[in-house]
Design a protein around this motif. Structure first.
Motif, PDB file in Angstrom:
ATOM      1  N   PRO A   1      33.862  48.538  -2.643  1.00 14.75           N
ATOM      2  CA  PRO A   1      34.781  48.265  -1.764  1.00 14.75           C
ATOM      3  C   PRO A   1      34.979  46.880  -1.349  1.00 14.75           C
ATOM      4  CG  PRO A   1      34.207  50.380  -1.095  1.00 14.75           C
ATOM      5  CD  PRO A   1      33.242  49.816  -1.966  1.00 14.75           C
ATOM      6  N   GLU A   2      33.776  46.380  -1.020  1.00 11.79           N
ATOM      7  CA  GLU A   2      33.594  45.169  -0.293  1.00 11.79           C
ATOM      8  C   GLU A   2      33.995  43.883  -1.393  1.00 11.79           C
ATOM      9  OE1 GLU A   2      33.401  43.006   3.213  1.00 11.79           O
ATOM     10  OE2 GLU A   2      33.364  45.232   2.785  1.00 11.79           O
TER      11      GLU A   2
ATOM     12  N   LYS B   1      37.406  43.838  -2.302  1.00 10.29           N
ATOM     13  CA  LYS B   1      38.249  42.628  -1.231  1.00 10.29           C
ATOM     14  C   LYS B   1      38.044  41.280  -1.394  1.00 10.29           C
ATOM     15  CE  LYS B   1      36.632  45.061   2.668  1.00 10.29           C
ATOM     16  NZ  LYS B   1      36.588  45.489   3.857  1.00 10.29           N
TER      17      LYS B   1
ATOM     18  N   GLN C   1      39.752  39.921  -4.155  1.00  8.80           N
ATOM     19  CA  GLN C   1      41.185  39.404  -3.677  1.00  8.80           C
ATOM     20  C   GLN C   1      41.428  38.212  -2.848  1.00  8.80           C
ATOM     21  OE1 GLN C   1      43.602  41.613  -5.040  1.00  8.80           O
ATOM     22  NE2 GLN C   1      42.011  42.513  -5.939  1.00  8.80           N
ATOM     23  N   LYS C   2      40.333  38.122  -2.088  1.00  8.41           N
ATOM     24  CA  LYS C   2      40.260  36.873  -1.104  1.00  8.41           C
ATOM     25  C   LYS C   2      40.048  35.615  -2.248  1.00  8.41           C
ATOM     26  CE  LYS C   2      37.152  37.136   2.130  1.00  8.41           C
ATOM     27  NZ  LYS C   2      36.026  37.104   2.965  1.00  8.41           N
TER      28      LYS C   2
ATOM     29  N   TRP D   1      28.429  41.231   1.065  1.00 10.17           N
ATOM     30  CA  TRP D   1      28.523  40.582   2.264  1.00 10.17           C
ATOM     31  C   TRP D   1      27.696  39.563   2.622  1.00 10.17           C
ATOM     32  CZ3 TRP D   1      28.511  45.792   1.618  1.00 10.17           C
ATOM     33  CH2 TRP D   1      27.279  46.415   1.903  1.00 10.17           C
TER      34      TRP D   1
END
Length: 205
Positions: A41-42, A45, A48-49, A124
């Motif tokens: 999921p990270e 994201k 998308q960023k 991350w």
């Protein structure tokens, strides 16, 4: 599977200080659940960023298609492909699978090496994914150290090798001090890096 857990220290960039962590000599169901429930999921994201920021597709994370469950279930059935992982804050921060039997050194001709099949940091922790700041520093270096120490344990004198995704070339050349052997046309045109005994000793210091 029986896993040995060793205490290590990562640097928590967000908090500006060291944090206790664990090096596991295996990739277990816990790591795969973390990959599926936390990493994927990270990563979605983050991509998308990158899209919104107009970052070209060839600069997106080049390991984004890796399926750690498939890789682990396929390779860890064979004793010659052990795994390692790092856990901090209750979450898996990095994983690595190595080959300890089939590869030979290109620098020290035909001497055995530990070959790193796959190595990855949690999304991350990766600045190229526009995490500013990333959460932890030191994951990649500790996994490389684990490969070197495994090489020493196998009496390979610290020799390791790997094919690098382009985004990691600088890390292996400059942070790890490995020898850049150039593009390997027989391996997806990736650069091949190798660490000699002397380089391994320098890295461990």
């Amino acid at each position: 599977m029986t896993v040995t857990v060793s205490p290590i220290i990562l640097f928590n960039i967000e908090q500006g200080g060291p944090e206790e962590a664990e090096l596991w000599d295996g990739i277990t169901e816990k790591q795969l659940v973390d990959w599926e429930g936390e990493w994927l999921p990270e990563l979605f994201k983050a991509i998308q960023k990158l899209k919104r920021a107009g970052v070209a597709r060839d600069s997106w994370p080049q390991s984004r298609h890796w399926d750690w469950r498939k890789k682990t279930e396929t390779l860890q059935k064979m004793l010659s492909y052990p795994g390692f992982s790092i856990v901090c804050g209750g979450v898996t921060q990095g994983m690595m699978i190595i080959d300890n039997t089939t590869k030979r050194s290109r620098i020290e001709k035909n001497k055995p090496i530990i070959y790193i099949e796959y190595i990855e940091n949690a999304p991350w922790n990766r600045k190229e994914l526009l995490y500013d700041p990333p959460r932890y520093r030191g994951v990649g270096s500790i996994l490389i150290r684990a490969a070197i120490e495994f090489s020493i344990q196998e009496e390979f004198k610290g020799r390791i090798g790997l094919h690098s995704l382009p985004q990691a070339n600088n890390f292996y050349a400059n942070t790890c001090g490995m020898t850049d052997m150039g593009i390997d046309p027989d391996y997806q045109s990736l650069r091949y890096f190798e660490m000699t005994t002397d380089q391994a000793e320098a890295f461990l210091k």
